[in-house]
Write a protein that holds these residues in place. Structure first.
Motif, short mmCIF file in Angstrom:
data_model
loop_
_atom_site.label_atom_id
_atom_site.label_comp_id
_atom_site.label_asym_id
_atom_site.label_seq_id
_atom_site.Cartn_x
_atom_site.Cartn_y
_atom_site.Cartn_z
N THR A 17 20.40 14.14 -11.78
CA THR A 17 20.85 14.65 -10.34
C THR A 17 20.41 15.92 -9.74
N GLU A 18 20.66 16.47 -10.32
CA GLU A 18 19.75 17.58 -9.78
C GLU A 18 18.31 17.72 -9.20
N PHE A 19 17.04 17.20 -10.39
CA PHE A 19 16.10 16.95 -9.74
C PHE A 19 16.06 16.12 -9.12
N GLY A 20 16.92 15.45 -9.11
CA GLY A 20 16.55 14.20 -8.07
C GLY A 20 17.01 14.48 -6.64
N LEU A 21 17.96 15.51 -6.51
CA LEU A 21 18.59 15.40 -4.89
C LEU A 21 17.46 17.15 -4.83
N LYS A 22 16.68 17.88 -5.66
CA LYS A 22 16.26 18.73 -4.94
C LYS A 22 14.96 19.27 -5.32
N THR A 23 14.19 18.14 -6.04
CA THR A 23 12.66 18.43 -6.66
C THR A 23 11.86 17.74 -5.54
N LYS A 24 11.24 17.87 -4.33
CA LYS A 24 10.76 17.02 -3.65
C LYS A 24 8.78 16.73 -3.90
N VAL A 25 8.60 15.59 -3.81
CA VAL A 25 6.98 15.96 -4.84
C VAL A 25 6.40 15.09 -4.17
N GLU A 26 4.87 15.15 -3.90
CA GLU A 26 4.06 13.99 -3.03
C GLU A 26 3.94 12.46 -3.91
N PRO A 27 4.79 12.34 -3.05
CA PRO A 27 4.65 10.14 -3.00
C PRO A 27 3.91 9.51 -3.75
N GLY A 28 2.36 9.87 -3.41
CA GLY A 28 1.34 8.90 -4.12
C GLY A 28 0.57 7.89 -3.73
N SER A 29 0.80 6.86 -4.56
CA SER A 29 0.15 5.36 -4.78
C SER A 29 1.40 4.70 -4.39
N LEU A 30 2.88 5.08 -4.70
CA LEU A 30 3.93 4.43 -4.52
C LEU A 30 3.72 4.97 -2.83
N PHE A 31 3.66 5.15 -2.09
CA PHE A 31 3.40 4.68 -0.86
C PHE A 31 2.57 4.25 0.02
N LYS A 32 1.39 3.27 -0.63
CA LYS A 32 1.16 2.89 -0.59
C LYS A 32 1.86 0.65 0.49
N PRO A 33 3.21 0.67 0.08
CA PRO A 33 3.15 -0.17 0.52
C PRO A 33 4.29 0.44 1.95
N VAL A 34 4.38 1.56 1.85
CA VAL A 34 5.08 1.48 3.60
C VAL A 34 3.83 1.95 4.21
N ILE A 35 2.59 2.63 3.92
CA ILE A 35 1.02 1.80 5.06
C ILE A 35 1.31 0.61 5.13
N ALA A 36 0.65 -0.31 4.47
CA ALA A 36 1.19 -1.48 4.29
C ALA A 36 2.18 -2.20 5.92
N TYR A 37 3.31 -1.74 5.52
CA TYR A 37 4.33 -1.90 6.15
C TYR A 37 3.73 -1.20 7.81
N MET A 38 3.38 -0.60 7.93
CA MET A 38 2.68 0.59 9.01
C MET A 38 1.67 -0.38 10.11
N ALA A 39 1.27 -1.14 8.52
CA ALA A 39 -0.20 -1.30 9.56
C ALA A 39 0.09 -2.89 9.52
N LEU A 40 1.07 -3.39 9.30
CA LEU A 40 1.17 -4.87 9.59
C LEU A 40 2.50 -4.92 11.15
N ASN A 41 3.22 -3.94 10.55
CA ASN A 41 4.55 -3.90 12.06
C ASN A 41 3.41 -3.60 13.23
N SER A 42 2.59 -2.82 12.96
CA SER A 42 1.80 -2.50 14.32
C SER A 42 0.69 -3.20 14.56
N GLN A 43 0.37 -4.09 13.19
CA GLN A 43 -0.54 -5.38 14.09
C GLN A 43 -1.82 -4.56 13.82
N VAL A 44 -1.68 -4.25 13.73
CA VAL A 44 -3.82 -3.23 13.31
C VAL A 44 -4.63 -4.60 12.14
#
Length: 287
Positions: A17-44
């Motif tokens: 829990t200490e790590f999960g609540l307090k350590t901040k990391v760059e998400p890397g390729s985990l973030f690709k579905p979020v970028i995909a959502y942005m692109a689909l949602n904005s219809q680009v």
């Protein structure tokens, strides 16, 4: 390791829990579905649109590399998520533009705490602006000013198997709160992003799970926690189980290695444990 009920946010396992609540990391390729959502949602983009990945991506006089040294060739959204094609997501980030990306960051409340009923959670970091270099790299989840806690990462990625529901993680069952926030997330977008995570398991970066015949979807990621000569990484995996009717979402963070080789084998063990605990779950392996 974080295991969360997809629909309710109930935390069924939280190994540090200490790590999960307090350590901040760059998400890397985990973030690709979020970028995909942005692109689909904005219809680009259209989900059927393909891009020719040639390994080297050139823009603004800068050169970026894909994850496949041979290039992926003509690649669709589904395959780009499943095979984690950097080239495709560099392109999406440019199509979105800095202003739109930053607006989606705010709409997704990325800077806010997850709201979990545990003490000590820290707020997250998002960039206030993006130059051309930073915009391209944000497509693959890398930016010095984009740093999220593991608990925030699983909350955001859980939007996809939860069909747009933005659940609040809860550690104590009597503290469950119905989320007030609902993401503008049409089912068509859900379908294409989840299909990409299914492709990842059947043929992509998570195919180890497919070889184990686990009925899951998932996404790998890797980001640096130490640069220079040492170049050490965080290895990530996000997934959900079972694929056809998700009940559990899972996040694995490993210090060292890569998502596909370090985090995915750990995920396989956790998924097997879930199978043994939930024998009545649908074992349909179709993706």
């Amino acid at each position: 390791i974080i295991v969360m009920e997809t629909e309710t946010g109930m935390l069924r396992a939280f190994s540090n829990t200490e790590f999960g609540l307090k350590t901040k990391v760059e998400p890397g390729s985990l973030f690709k579905p979020v970028i995909a959502y942005m692109a689909l949602n904005s219809q680009v983009i259209s989900p059927y649109e393909t891009i020719n990945c040639t390994y080297y991506f050139y823009s603004y006089g800068l050169t970026f590399k894909c994850s496949n040294s041979l290039g992926h060739g003509e690649i669709s959204l589904e395959r780009a998520i499943g095979e984690s094609c950097n080239f495709y997501f560099y392109n999406l980030a440019l199509k979105l533009g800095a202003e739109r990306v930053l607006r989606y960051f705010r709409e997704l409340h990325l800077e806010e705490k997850s709201g979990v009923d545990l003490p000590g959670e820290v707020e997250n970091d998002i960039p206030s602006d993006l130059n051309e270099f930073e915009l391209i790299n944000i497509g693959i989840g890398l930016n010095d000013h984009l740093r999220l806690t593991p608990l925030k990462i699983i909350q955001v990625l859980n939007i996809f198997p939860a069909g747009g529901k933005y659940v609040i993680p809860n550690y104590y069952s009597d503290n469950y709160r119905e989320p007030e926030l609902k993401i503008d997330y049409p089912i068509s977008e859900d379908e294409y992003i989840l299909r990409g995570m299914g492709y990842s398991v059947s043929s992509g970066t998570c195919k180890y799970l497919g070889e184990k015949r686990l009925p899951v979807g998932g996404k790998t990621g890797t980001s640096p926690y130490e640069t220079g000569l040492r170049k050490r990484n965080w290895a990530f995996f996000f997934g959900f189980y079972p694929f056809s009717n998700p009940r559990y979402s899972l996040l694995i963070v490993v210090k060292g290695g890569y998502g596909s080789t370090s985090a995915v084998p750990v995920a396989a063990q956790v998924f097997r444990a879930l199978e043994s605990l939930e024998p009545s779950l649908d074992k349909d392996n179709s993706q």
